[in-house]
Write a protein that holds these residues in place. Structure first.
Motif, PDB file in Angstrom:
ATOM      1  N   ASP A  98       0.520  -0.716   0.221  1.00  0.00           N
ATOM      2  CA  ASP A  98       0.085   0.163  -0.181  1.00  0.00           C
ATOM      3  C   ASP A  98       0.768   1.264  -0.261  1.00  0.00           C
ATOM      4  O   ASP A  98       0.967   1.706   0.870  1.00  0.00           O
ATOM      5  CB  ASP A  98      -1.337   0.133   1.163  1.00  0.00           C
ATOM      6  CG  ASP A  98      -2.102   0.869   0.902  1.00  0.00           C
ATOM      7  OD1 ASP A  98      -2.230   1.684   0.150  1.00  0.00           O
ATOM      8  OD2 ASP A  98      -2.803   0.979   1.887  1.00  0.00           O
ATOM      9  N   SER A 100      -0.198   3.484  -0.890  1.00  0.00           N
ATOM     10  CA  SER A 100      -1.162   5.220  -0.603  1.00  0.00           C
ATOM     11  C   SER A 100      -0.377   6.099   0.058  1.00  0.00           C
ATOM     12  O   SER A 100      -1.797   6.998   0.095  1.00  0.00           O
ATOM     13  CB  SER A 100      -2.501   4.918  -0.622  1.00  0.00           C
ATOM     14  OG  SER A 100      -2.774   4.257   0.777  1.00  0.00           O
ATOM     15  N   VAL A 101      -0.165   5.790   1.332  1.00  0.00           N
ATOM     16  CA  VAL A 101       0.150   6.199   2.648  1.00  0.00           C
ATOM     17  C   VAL A 101       1.823   6.469   2.147  1.00  0.00           C
ATOM     18  O   VAL A 101       2.635   7.069   3.291  1.00  0.00           O
ATOM     19  CB  VAL A 101      -0.369   5.765   3.545  1.00  0.00           C
ATOM     20  CG1 VAL A 101      -1.661   5.938   4.167  1.00  0.00           C
ATOM     21  CG2 VAL A 101       0.653   3.599   3.552  1.00  0.00           C
ATOM     22  N   HIS A 103       5.439   8.299   2.433  1.00  0.00           N
ATOM     23  CA  HIS A 103       5.695   9.261   2.929  1.00  0.00           C
ATOM     24  C   HIS A 103       6.841  10.216   2.266  1.00  0.00           C
ATOM     25  O   HIS A 103       7.758   9.332   1.594  1.00  0.00           O
ATOM     26  CB  HIS A 103       6.405   8.980   3.864  1.00  0.00           C
ATOM     27  CG  HIS A 103       6.712  10.608   5.078  1.00  0.00           C
ATOM     28  ND1 HIS A 103       7.664  11.105   4.928  1.00  0.00           N
ATOM     29  CD2 HIS A 103       5.943  11.231   6.300  1.00  0.00           C
ATOM     30  CE1 HIS A 103       8.144  12.105   5.799  1.00  0.00           C
ATOM     31  NE2 HIS A 103       6.199  11.803   6.363  1.00  0.00           N
ATOM     32  N   PRO A 104       6.495  11.345   1.622  1.00  0.00           N
ATOM     33  CA  PRO A 104       5.277  12.259   2.355  1.00  0.00           C
ATOM     34  C   PRO A 104       4.494  12.599   1.317  1.00  0.00           C
ATOM     35  O   PRO A 104       3.031  12.976   1.655  1.00  0.00           O
ATOM     36  CB  PRO A 104       6.240  13.188   2.412  1.00  0.00           C
ATOM     37  CG  PRO A 104       6.710  13.875   1.172  1.00  0.00           C
ATOM     38  CD  PRO A 104       7.709  12.331   0.625  1.00  0.00           C
ATOM     39  N   THR A 105       4.354  12.702   0.050  1.00  0.00           N
ATOM     40  CA  THR A 105       2.933  13.170  -0.939  1.00  0.00           C
ATOM     41  C   THR A 105       2.086  11.569  -1.469  1.00  0.00           C
ATOM     42  O   THR A 105       1.579  11.973  -2.161  1.00  0.00           O
ATOM     43  CB  THR A 105       3.904  13.533  -2.112  1.00  0.00           C
ATOM     44  OG1 THR A 105       4.546  12.309  -2.889  1.00  0.00           O
ATOM     45  CG2 THR A 105       4.739  15.055  -1.528  1.00  0.00           C
ATOM     46  N   LEU A 106       2.363  10.794  -0.768  1.00  0.00           N
ATOM     47  CA  LEU A 106       1.262   9.416  -0.756  1.00  0.00           C
ATOM     48  C   LEU A 106       0.638   9.289  -2.574  1.00  0.00           C
ATOM     49  O   LEU A 106      -0.375   8.595  -2.999  1.00  0.00           O
ATOM     50  CB  LEU A 106      -0.078  10.446  -0.358  1.00  0.00           C
ATOM     51  CG  LEU A 106      -0.086  10.916   0.645  1.00  0.00           C
ATOM     52  CD1 LEU A 106      -1.794  11.736   0.485  1.00  0.00           C
ATOM     53  CD2 LEU A 106      -0.539  10.062   1.800  1.00  0.00           C
ATOM     54  N   ASN A 138       3.669  16.572  -7.160  1.00  0.00           N
ATOM     55  CA  ASN A 138       3.711  16.280  -6.253  1.00  0.00           C
ATOM     56  C   ASN A 138       5.159  15.816  -5.547  1.00  0.00           C
ATOM     57  O   ASN A 138       5.573  16.809  -4.067  1.00  0.00           O
ATOM     58  CB  ASN A 138       2.981  15.532  -5.616  1.00  0.00           C
ATOM     59  CG  ASN A 138       1.036  16.409  -5.542  1.00  0.00           C
ATOM     60  OD1 ASN A 138       0.024  16.017  -4.595  1.00  0.00           O
ATOM     61  ND2 ASN A 138       0.624  17.357  -6.279  1.00  0.00           N
ATOM     62  N   ASN A 376      -2.725   7.271  -3.492  1.00  0.00           N
ATOM     63  CA  ASN A 376      -4.014   7.630  -3.038  1.00  0.00           C
ATOM     64  C   ASN A 376      -5.241   8.641  -3.540  1.00  0.00           C
ATOM     65  O   ASN A 376      -5.154   9.103  -4.036  1.00  0.00           O
ATOM     66  CB  ASN A 376      -3.165   8.521  -1.604  1.00  0.00           C
ATOM     67  CG  ASN A 376      -4.379   8.970  -0.997  1.00  0.00           C
ATOM     68  OD1 ASN A 376      -5.753   9.748  -0.451  1.00  0.00           O
ATOM     69  ND2 ASN A 376      -4.198   8.142   0.652  1.00  0.00           N
ATOM     70  N   TYR A 378      -7.216  10.687  -2.289  1.00  0.00           N
ATOM     71  CA  TYR A 378      -7.600  11.469  -2.018  1.00  0.00           C
ATOM     72  C   TYR A 378      -7.594  12.821  -3.035  1.00  0.00           C
ATOM     73  O   TYR A 378      -7.653  14.112  -3.337  1.00  0.00           O
ATOM     74  CB  TYR A 378      -7.069  12.629  -0.915  1.00  0.00           C
ATOM     75  CG  TYR A 378      -7.730  12.310   0.447  1.00  0.00           C
ATOM     76  CD1 TYR A 378      -9.187  13.755   0.577  1.00  0.00           C
ATOM     77  CD2 TYR A 378      -7.787  11.124   1.277  1.00  0.00           C
ATOM     78  CE1 TYR A 378     -10.633  13.516   1.416  1.00  0.00           C
ATOM     79  CE2 TYR A 378      -8.720  11.478   2.415  1.00  0.00           C
ATOM     80  CZ  TYR A 378      -9.926  12.835   2.579  1.00  0.00           C
ATOM     81  OH  TYR A 378     -11.100  12.292   3.801  1.00  0.00           O
ATOM     82  N   LYS A 379      -6.250  12.212  -4.201  1.00  0.00           N
ATOM     83  CA  LYS A 379      -6.050  13.382  -5.433  1.00  0.00           C
ATOM     84  C   LYS A 379      -6.574  13.075  -6.464  1.00  0.00           C
ATOM     85  O   LYS A 379      -6.692  13.512  -7.443  1.00  0.00           O
ATOM     86  CB  LYS A 379      -4.861  12.078  -5.787  1.00  0.00           C
ATOM     87  CG  LYS A 379      -3.923  12.477  -3.909  1.00  0.00           C
ATOM     88  CD  LYS A 379      -1.737  12.642  -4.805  1.00  0.00           C
ATOM     89  CE  LYS A 379      -1.079  12.783  -3.956  1.00  0.00           C
ATOM     90  NZ  LYS A 379       0.055  12.635  -4.828  1.00  0.00           N
TER      91      LYS A 379
ATOM     92  N   VAL B 101       0.707  10.741   7.502  1.00  0.00           N
ATOM     93  CA  VAL B 101       0.630   9.479   6.554  1.00  0.00           C
ATOM     94  C   VAL B 101       0.246   8.605   7.027  1.00  0.00           C
ATOM     95  O   VAL B 101       0.885   7.321   6.292  1.00  0.00           O
ATOM     96  CB  VAL B 101       1.713   8.661   5.454  1.00  0.00           C
ATOM     97  CG1 VAL B 101       2.319  10.911   5.056  1.00  0.00           C
ATOM     98  CG2 VAL B 101       2.705   9.029   6.868  1.00  0.00           C
ATOM     99  N   LEU B 106      -4.960   8.277   6.930  1.00  0.00           N
ATOM    100  CA  LEU B 106      -4.151   9.581   6.553  1.00  0.00           C
ATOM    101  C   LEU B 106      -4.588  11.286   7.769  1.00  0.00           C
ATOM    102  O   LEU B 106      -4.187  11.733   7.938  1.00  0.00           O
ATOM    103  CB  LEU B 106      -4.554  10.592   5.050  1.00  0.00           C
ATOM    104  CG  LEU B 106      -4.543   9.569   4.401  1.00  0.00           C
ATOM    105  CD1 LEU B 106      -4.876  10.967   2.699  1.00  0.00           C
ATOM    106  CD2 LEU B 106      -2.636   9.222   3.742  1.00  0.00           C
ATOM    107  N   TYR B 378      -4.248  17.062   1.656  1.00  0.00           N
ATOM    108  CA  TYR B 378      -5.509  16.837   0.747  1.00  0.00           C
ATOM    109  C   TYR B 378      -6.562  16.269   1.835  1.00  0.00           C
ATOM    110  O   TYR B 378      -7.640  16.997   0.878  1.00  0.00           O
ATOM    111  CB  TYR B 378      -5.440  15.011   0.566  1.00  0.00           C
ATOM    112  CG  TYR B 378      -4.345  15.749  -0.921  1.00  0.00           C
ATOM    113  CD1 TYR B 378      -5.110  15.554  -2.194  1.00  0.00           C
ATOM    114  CD2 TYR B 378      -2.684  15.664  -0.465  1.00  0.00           C
ATOM    115  CE1 TYR B 378      -4.428  16.092  -2.923  1.00  0.00           C
ATOM    116  CE2 TYR B 378      -2.089  15.121  -1.992  1.00  0.00           C
ATOM    117  CZ  TYR B 378      -2.853  15.621  -3.042  1.00  0.00           C
ATOM    118  OH  TYR B 378      -1.723  15.930  -4.499  1.00  0.00           O
TER     119      TYR B 378
END
Lengths: 410, 410
Positions: A98, A100-101, A103-106, A138, A376, A378-379, B101, B106, B378
């Motif tokens: 995963d 999607s988490v 660091h730092p920009t998912l 990002n 992630n 959220y993007k 993160v 998040l 986000y």
């Protein structure tokens, strides 16, 4: 740097010193980092890695950087057994890697950018840049801020608002190019020829791409030092797939794992699937396409590493599959509803392809299958509009709760 | 479960069994989990923890759960030395504990929800719920999906769109209550009295809140088993601050660290600062306020643990400080531009307060200071509108690049 022997052309094999160059002067083939595996075999060990930092830098012996300069906490993201999704798909040993988490920009781009910008600092550049579908922008913007580099990110003008803000907050110059990613990339290649900027995915590309190998390294370590039977990953330029494969091969080459290597399956969005189309038509060359899909982060119509990605699936015994925009949204929702993980359209593509492959029976039920979730949700929030349940609006009273909610509870 | 002795009222000290209850029947004080620290001291060790999973569950010996059931990969987020931000603020040993993160949703809420829902499953509940300012709703929805629990999340109707989608994707019932968080919370308390639902921050609250202690545990371990000199954390209900303090105290009590405990500094948004106002006016009671701030995730006008949070700052030698909406946005940008970390409004508040405290000279330049970043940018993207640099739009030609970009390069 002893562990790195230099660069080598993937086409004609010509050798170059480890400099900020990316194309063979003779045949125009792409350059790749060459290591001294005999030396690495003698210096690396499982124990040394396990004592290392809780980041991708625990694998520095297999990366083209002497000392990490930036992105010190990138990587080492969770690998989680997906019991619920596994049940739905009839897979007893399904795992989600995963990013999607990350660091730092998912997104997995934090891996390649940590390596690229550490290298750029080593080379002495003062300006970082990239051609990006959003996630890379990002990450380059965030890591440039960390490293104190000037930063220019080039994106297609039609990108998701979320991803643009997710770059702008770090205060780089964001250049929106009127065109698709392939237009952005072409322009950046021209600029990289003129200016002394570190374009992470152009002139620094040979180093940058190596960062993706850590997605193989971490999975092998997290599975207890063994390769899975199969992996499923999304493809844009095709680089990710080739580097995951290279990562597993290297682990075996230096003695960190043994046994069989995984079959590598590639996922593309139906609306931009030049690699998958080549596979389905039995071609070993790529016909560029014009992207038309909601999965913008993987919408590369002319994939630089497409032919190498095709070769990986052939060599490993994998396949390619595609997902329509509707299937991509269903993939996002399926992963969220079964595993509580919210991924973006690229991840939706990968889950949708995993599902199709499982339904076609390409995996035995007890095989260890790893699916790479690279970004992630959220993007790319906006693609979900109209596809989710309605919010129920009530007054702050028990009476209204009873009338509007409780009556619906089964 | 031997390590947990039961629950105890924080006000009158009356003891209760470890059941899904949260209020003292006699004095209406809040209940808190009581441990058998003599027993824990004999079972826990640094080595055992270091061999444990790479998640908050490595500290299970100090949590009120027998066996984790859900949220297996929550916690163990990066602690990074903030060289650039430290330089700006004149702090040589500044560290960021980065829950932006956290896995999977998040924010630090993944800590408390992992613990709460593991406990709810242990208790046999089939429905999870919460009153939330957004982050908690995301996390409860995600973990309920993972655990196969029915899920109802209650939020203020004016919440950021991003956070609503970030819950809806997991397919819970999202109830938007016309009112602020305090209205939502009051309604949920009434519902919790009537229905057999696991409201994580109401009837499961004593267990839920314990999850926040892991923010102290991880920092101590990541600093090499020692407490920092000072920590700065945001406050909504005030629970986080009290549990960080409890976490450090417990570590010393069971012999995992020794020496001085940190001074605890609390951060609130000027537009909703009932705890900070009480501190500044020298009160030991809270006057509820009507929230009016962009920092919605910490906009609790009537903070349940406010008086305990005040006590922590008194006991530890810390203070309270506030940030205006403008300062919050500047805080978000300062963290992004110096450290490449994108946080939400709560994190912007904490950074802004850190800056004020540093400027007031409350930290010695060589003190180890840890700032808790509790959520991801986000999720509150929309507050940045009008506060970022403009995107420069160009045609995909070198000529247009030269005209619009290169002319501006210094």
């Amino acid at each position: 740097m002893a562990k790195v022997k230099g660069l080598r052309c993937r086409e004609c094999g010509r050798e170059y010193p480890a400099e900020p160059i990316h194309v063979c002067e003779f045949c125009f083939g792409p350059l790749e980092v060459e290591y001294d595996y005999d030396l690495i075999r003698n210096t690396v060990s499982r124990e040394k890695i396990e004592r290392g930092p809780k980041s991708l830098w625990r694998y520095v012996d297999l990366l083209p950087v002497e000392e990490p300069k930036v992105g010190l906490t990138a990587g080492f993201t969770p690998l989680r057994k997906a019991e619920n999704l596994g049940k739905v798909l009839g897979l007893k040993e399904l795992y989600i890697k995963d990013d999607s988490v990350n660091h730092p920009t998912l997104s997995f781009k934090d891996r390649v950018v940590s390596v690229a910008l550490s290298k750029a600092v080593e080379f002495g550049f003062d300006t970082a840049a990239c051609a990006s579908t959003g996630n890379l922008a990002n990450s380059v913007a965030a890591h440039s801020a960390q490293a104190g580099l000037n930063c220019y990110v080039f994106i297609p003008a039609n990108l998701e608002t979320q991803k643009i803000y997710g770059s702008l907050v770090y205060s780089p110059t964001v250049v929106a190019v009127e065109g698709n990613y392939d237009d952005v990339n072409r322009l950046c290649s021209e600029i990289a020829n003129e200016l002394n900027w570190a374009f992470v995915n152009i002139n620094i590309r040979p180093y940058y791409a190596e960062g993706s190998k850590t997605l193989a390294f971490e999975v092998a370590e997290q599975l207890g030092w063994r390769a899975p039977d199969a992996v499923v990953a999304p493809a844009a330029s095709g680089s990710l797939v080739t580097k995951i494969w290279k990562g597993f091969k290297e682990l075996r080459m230096v003695g960190l794992i043994d046994g069989k290597l995984p079959r590598v399956y590639g996922a593309q969005a139906e609306g931009c699937s030049p690699i998958a189309q080549a596979w389905k038509e039995g071609r070993d060359y790529i016909k560029p396409v014009k992207p038309n899909t909601i999965a913008k982060s993987i919408a590369i119509g002319n994939p630089a590493d497409g032919i190498y990605a095709l070769a990986v699936t052939r060599e490993s015994g994998g396949e390619w599959e595609t997902a329509t925009d509707e299937e991509i949204i269903e993939g996002i929702k399926l992963l969220a509803e079964t595993e509580g993980i919210f991924t973006e359209t690229a991840g939706g593509t990968t889950v949708a392809v995993l599902k199709k492959l499982a339904q076609r029976g390409v995996f035995r039920p007890d095989e260890v299958v790893v699916v790479y979730i690279t970004g992630n949700g959220y993007k790319t929030m906006e693609v979900l509009e109209g596809h989710l349940k309605d919010v129920v609006r009530i007054k702050p009273t028990l009476a209204d709760f009873r009338d509007k909610i409780l009556v619906r509870v089964p």
